[in-house]
Design an enzyme around this catalytic site. Sequence first.
Site, mmCIF file in Angstrom:
data_model
loop_
_atom_site.group_PDB
_atom_site.id
_atom_site.type_symbol
_atom_site.label_atom_id
_atom_site.label_comp_id
_atom_site.label_asym_id
_atom_site.label_seq_id
_atom_site.Cartn_x
_atom_site.Cartn_y
_atom_site.Cartn_z
ATOM 1 N N GLU A 29 0.835 -1.204 0.000
ATOM 2 C CA GLU A 29 0.000 0.000 0.000
ATOM 3 C C GLU A 29 0.869 1.254 0.000
ATOM 4 O O GLU A 29 2.042 1.210 0.381
ATOM 5 C CB GLU A 29 -0.908 0.003 1.234
ATOM 6 N N LYS A 163 -4.058 -4.189 14.232
ATOM 7 C CA LYS A 163 -3.581 -3.129 15.121
ATOM 8 C C LYS A 163 -4.155 -3.331 16.525
ATOM 9 O O LYS A 163 -5.357 -3.581 16.685
ATOM 10 C CB LYS A 163 -3.990 -1.764 14.568
#
Length: 315
Positions: A29, A163
């Site tokens: 990304e 996360k």
Amino acid sequence: MTTHTPLPIELGEEVAAALAAGDPIVALESNVITHGLPYPDNALTARKVEDAVRAGGAVPATIGIDAGRIIVGMGARDIDRFAATPGIPKVSSRDLPVILARGGTGATTVASSLVAAELAGITFFSSAGIGGVHRGAETTMDISSDLVQFTRSKVAVVCAGAKNILDLKLTLEFLETHCVPLITYRADDFPAFYCMSSGLRAPHRIDDEDVIARTVDFHWALGGAGGVVIATPPREEDAIDRDEAEAAIEQALVTARRDGVTGNAITKYLMRAVDELTGGRTAEANMAVLISTAEAGGRLAAAYARHVRDLVPVP
């Protein structure tokens, strides 16, 4: 007969050559370049991530949106320009058609990178910590589009878990409910980004890269509509203690509620707050895990490419 506007996908020279040869490629990304570290550290980290993919035996393909084109395999100049240009918007999969129609520029997230990777014919993608179900989602319905995209794009995602600012238990429940295979590579527990363990046991541990390659292939052969999530923990020397990270997150959540931060702004806010509370150590760990995960992604993509070649009969 239904017709569509041709998709403006532009392949980098190295990526195009690797696709034609059947060589392993790992998609990356660009959001981590534009919305992560300040310049020039962000450009330097992007180069290190690409180098790590190469060290693993694959070709890196950093993805970005530039002037209404999906660039799969950004060159060094493009990466540096993205790193140095303030205000480049984050583009998720829901935003892609609008940005393309307007001829805009943007940095791809995990979700939009998966869309682009599948369109280009790339079967592996690497990131550090994926998105997931946010804490309090039972009332806010705040669930990352990353998870939904895993059910749609046939791309294997190599990551360091989700996360740790998220509700990791509910994140695993979402993946199970939507039949997304989850594997941990060389670990028993699901990792939590820059923490080696989330405290949650993964459904499957596989240490053999060739077995992982066959697992990915069988998932698609069985009609799996989306991808496979392969989680690998950070190196022990790079990891943050889970209890320390959790204490910082709880404190950051309190300040986020006080400041009225909600929606898609919460992730960036919490990440920065936790970094401040740990004296910058989580940012360093974030950089390290981006690199170590990319190297693992290169190895696994290379194993999958070998597997595919072995299936092709020799004339």
